[in-house]
Motif scaffolding. Structure first.
Motif, PDB file in Angstrom:
ATOM      1  N   THR A 106       0.813  -1.220   0.000  1.00  6.45           N
ATOM      2  CA  THR A 106       0.000   0.000   0.000  1.00  6.45           C
ATOM      3  C   THR A 106       0.849   1.275   0.000  1.00  6.45           C
ATOM      4  OG1 THR A 106      -0.246  -0.080   2.416  1.00  6.45           O
ATOM      5  CG2 THR A 106      -1.982  -1.125   1.077  1.00  6.45           C
ATOM      6  N   GLY A 107       2.058   1.210   0.542  1.00  8.10           N
ATOM      7  CA  GLY A 107       2.926   2.390   0.545  1.00  8.10           C
ATOM      8  C   GLY A 107       3.239   2.897  -0.853  1.00  8.10           C
ATOM      9  N   PRO A 108       3.752   2.025  -1.749  1.00  7.32           N
ATOM     10  CA  PRO A 108       4.029   2.473  -3.114  1.00  7.32           C
ATOM     11  C   PRO A 108       2.768   2.909  -3.863  1.00  7.32           C
ATOM     12  CG  PRO A 108       5.166   0.403  -2.682  1.00  7.32           C
ATOM     13  CD  PRO A 108       4.265   0.674  -1.504  1.00  7.32           C
ATOM     14  N   ALA A 110       0.067   4.289  -2.481  1.00 10.34           N
ATOM     15  CA  ALA A 110      -0.285   5.613  -1.955  1.00 10.34           C
ATOM     16  C   ALA A 110       0.620   6.686  -2.554  1.00 10.34           C
ATOM     17  CB  ALA A 110      -0.197   5.625  -0.435  1.00 10.34           C
ATOM     18  N   ALA A 111       1.911   6.384  -2.633  1.00 14.33           N
ATOM     19  CA  ALA A 111       2.850   7.349  -3.206  1.00 14.33           C
ATOM     20  C   ALA A 111       2.531   7.651  -4.669  1.00 14.33           C
ATOM     21  CB  ALA A 111       4.282   6.823  -3.073  1.00 14.33           C
ATOM     22  N   ALA A 112       1.953   6.662  -5.370  1.00 13.01           N
ATOM     23  CA  ALA A 112       1.580   6.863  -6.775  1.00 13.01           C
ATOM     24  C   ALA A 112       0.175   7.441  -6.926  1.00 13.01           C
ATOM     25  CB  ALA A 112       1.673   5.527  -7.523  1.00 13.01           C
ATOM     26  N   GLY A 113      -0.487   7.700  -5.800  1.00 11.49           N
ATOM     27  CA  GLY A 113      -1.823   8.289  -5.851  1.00 11.49           C
ATOM     28  C   GLY A 113      -2.922   7.305  -6.242  1.00 11.49           C
ATOM     29  N   ALA A 159       3.967   1.007 -10.152  1.00 14.66           N
ATOM     30  CA  ALA A 159       4.439   1.426  -8.830  1.00 14.66           C
ATOM     31  C   ALA A 159       4.914   0.227  -8.012  1.00 14.66           C
ATOM     32  CB  ALA A 159       3.328   2.160  -8.090  1.00 14.66           C
ATOM     33  N   ALA A 172       8.815  -0.762  -6.815  1.00 16.84           N
ATOM     34  CA  ALA A 172       9.126  -1.003  -5.401  1.00 16.84           C
ATOM     35  C   ALA A 172       9.762  -2.382  -5.189  1.00 16.84           C
ATOM     36  CB  ALA A 172       7.857  -0.866  -4.562  1.00 16.84           C
TER      37      ALA A 172
END
Length: 119
Positions: A75-77, A79-82, A109, A113
């Motif tokens: 989920t981190g990558p 979220a970073a990619a919107g 994304a 990662a």
């Protein structure tokens, strides 16, 4: 914190819909991928529908329920990619749903990662 190991995911075929049904509703007698009952009602992930979600299944690199950071590593990558997500977790794996029109961005994304994504 130790980083979670790279995961192997596959995109499940077809589109999916996420529905909320009122508390006390019986489990639908129709095809579904996941059903979660909570105090506020029933959440159903089922094939088709107008929502246009696509599902990434992280079951190809199953992990124990005590492995830290596995879901955050996905989920981190995103979220970073919107990319918005809807997640259903099982004992063995995580199912990450993303809007269908964001699937390519989500896959890119996750690959960036260090994860493997089969489409």
């Amino acid at each position: 914190m130790t980083a979670a190991a790279p995961q192997r995911l596959r995109v499940l075929p077809g589109g999916w819909t996420v529905r909320h049904l009122p508390s006390g509703t019986p489990v639908p007698d129709e095809a579904w991928l996941a059903v979660v009952r909570a105090p506020e009602g029933l959440t159903v992930v089922a094939p088709g529908g107008p929502d246009g979600w696509r599902a990434l299944y992280a079951g190809e690199s199953a992990h124990g329920v005590d492995a830290p950071g596995m879901l955050a590593a996905l989920t981190g990558p995103l979220a970073a990619a919107g990319v918005p997500v809807f997640v259903v977790s099982t004992y063995h794996a995580d199912l990450v749903l993303v809007p269908g029109d964001r699937l390519a961005v989500a896959c890119a994304a996750l690959r960036a990662a260090g994860h493997t994504v089969r489409t």
